[in-house]
Design an enzyme around this catalytic site. Structure first.
Site, PDB file in Angstrom:
ATOM      1  N   ALA A   1       0.764  -1.128  -0.100  1.00  0.00           N
ATOM      2  CA  ALA A   1      -0.159   0.012  -0.157  1.00  0.00           C
ATOM      3  C   ALA A   1       0.886   1.210  -0.139  1.00  0.00           C
ATOM      4  CB  ALA A   1      -0.769  -0.055   1.134  1.00  0.00           C
ATOM      5  N   PHE A   2       0.265   2.330  -0.769  1.00  0.00           N
ATOM      6  CA  PHE A   2       1.019   3.553  -0.715  1.00  0.00           C
ATOM      7  C   PHE A   2       2.470   3.222  -1.413  1.00  0.00           C
ATOM      8  CE2 PHE A   2      -1.868   3.519   2.783  1.00  0.00           C
ATOM      9  CZ  PHE A   2      -3.023   4.342   2.608  1.00  0.00           C
ATOM     10  N   ARG A   3       2.821   2.319  -2.199  1.00  0.00           N
ATOM     11  CA  ARG A   3       3.961   2.024  -2.811  1.00  0.00           C
ATOM     12  C   ARG A   3       5.046   1.832  -1.714  1.00  0.00           C
ATOM     13  NH1 ARG A   3       3.401   2.422  -7.907  1.00  0.00           N
ATOM     14  NH2 ARG A   3       5.864   2.184  -8.306  1.00  0.00           N
ATOM     15  N   LEU A   4       4.822   1.267  -0.679  1.00  0.00           N
ATOM     16  CA  LEU A   4       5.518   0.811   0.524  1.00  0.00           C
ATOM     17  C   LEU A   4       5.710  -0.693   0.165  1.00  0.00           C
ATOM     18  CD1 LEU A   4       4.318   3.054   3.462  1.00  0.00           C
ATOM     19  CD2 LEU A   4       6.375   3.268   1.922  1.00  0.00           C
TER      20      LEU A   4
END
Length: 207
Positions: A182-185
Site C-alpha cells: 500500500a502507498f508504494r511501500l
C-alpha cells in the site's frame, strides 16, 4: 528474519519461487512462466527479451538449484550468455502484483533433460527450431516457410533435437522477491551469496 512471513516464508528460495509460479498459473491469462532475460554484448551494451522459463530446479536437484530455459545456441542471447557466463531475469505477475528478480552464473543444459523437453514440444515447434537461424537476417516470411518445408521433408515426423538448440541453467547468486505494498511501500527480500558454495544471506530492502 522475524517479519519474513506469509508469502515470503521459507528457508528455500527455489521453493518460494515454485510456490509463487504455481499461484501465478491460476491467475495470469497468458504465459505465467514468461521472463525478461537480460544479457550484455561484447561492448557491454545491454539486451533484454522475453523467453519462457521451463523449470525451477530445487536445491535437492543435482544442480543445487537453478532456473532453466531453452533457446537456439546461435541466437544473440545465447552468444552473449556464453561470452559473459552470466545473465539476469525478472518475472512479473500483474495479477498477483509480485515479481522475482534473479542474477547469476549460466551453464548449458544439452543432455537428456534437453532431449526430453524438445521431444515434449509440438511437431511444428520442433521443426521450427531446425528451420530458424535465430537472430540472423531473414529475407522474407516466404523464405522461412520454405525452410520449414525443407526440414520437414528431411527430418520427418519425429525430428531429433538440433545440436544448436538446447537449454541454459541460471544458477543464482542473487534472488529478490518483491510484492506490491500500500502507498508504494513495497515488500522486498533479497537472497544473496558471493559464490554458489556459500550460504544465503537474506536482507529486507527499502521499497
Amino acid at each position: 528474519m522475524s517479519d519474513r512471513s506469509g508469502i515470503f516464508a521459507g528457508d528455500d528460495p527455489y521453493a518460494i519461487a515454485q510456490r509463487w509460479l504455481g499461484e501465478a498459473e491460476a491467475t495470469e491469462i497468458n504465459d505465467p512462466n514468461a521472463i525478461a532475460i537480460a544479457t550484455v554484448d561484447a561492448d557491454g551494451l545491454p539486451n533484454v527479451r522475453m523467453v519462457l522459463l521451463k523449470d525451477i530446479e530445487g536445491r535437492d536437484m543435482p544442480s543445487g538449484g537453478a532456473f532453466v530455459f531453452y533457446t537456439n545456441y546461435g541466437s544473440a542471447k545465447a552468444r552473449e550468455i556464453e561470452q559473459a557466463g552470466k545473465a539476469a531475469f525478472v518475472m512479473h505477475w500483474k495479477s498477483l502484483r509480485r515479481q522475482i528478480r534473479v542474477r547469476g552464473l549460466v551453464e548449458r543444459e544439452e543432455g537428456p533433460q534437453a532431449d526430453e523437453y524438445y521431444a515434449s514440444r509440438s511437431l511444428k515447434s520442433r521443426l521450427g527450431a531446425w528451420a530458424s537461424r535465430q537472430s540472423e537476417p531473414l529475407s522474407s516470411r516466404t523464405a522461412l516457410m520454405a525452410e520449414v518445408a525443407k526440414v520437414t521433408a528431411s527430418h520427418g515426423p519425429n525430428p531429433k533435437r538440433p545440436p544448436f538448440w538446447g537449454g541454459f541453467r541460471i544458477k543464482p547468486l542473487e534472488i529478490e522477491f518483491w510484492a506490491d505494498g500500500a502507498f508504494r511501500l513495497h515488500d522486498r527480500f533479497r537472497w544473496r551469496r558471493q559464490t554458489l558454495a556459500d550460504e544465503w544471506e537474506i536482507s529486507r530492502l527499502n521499497p
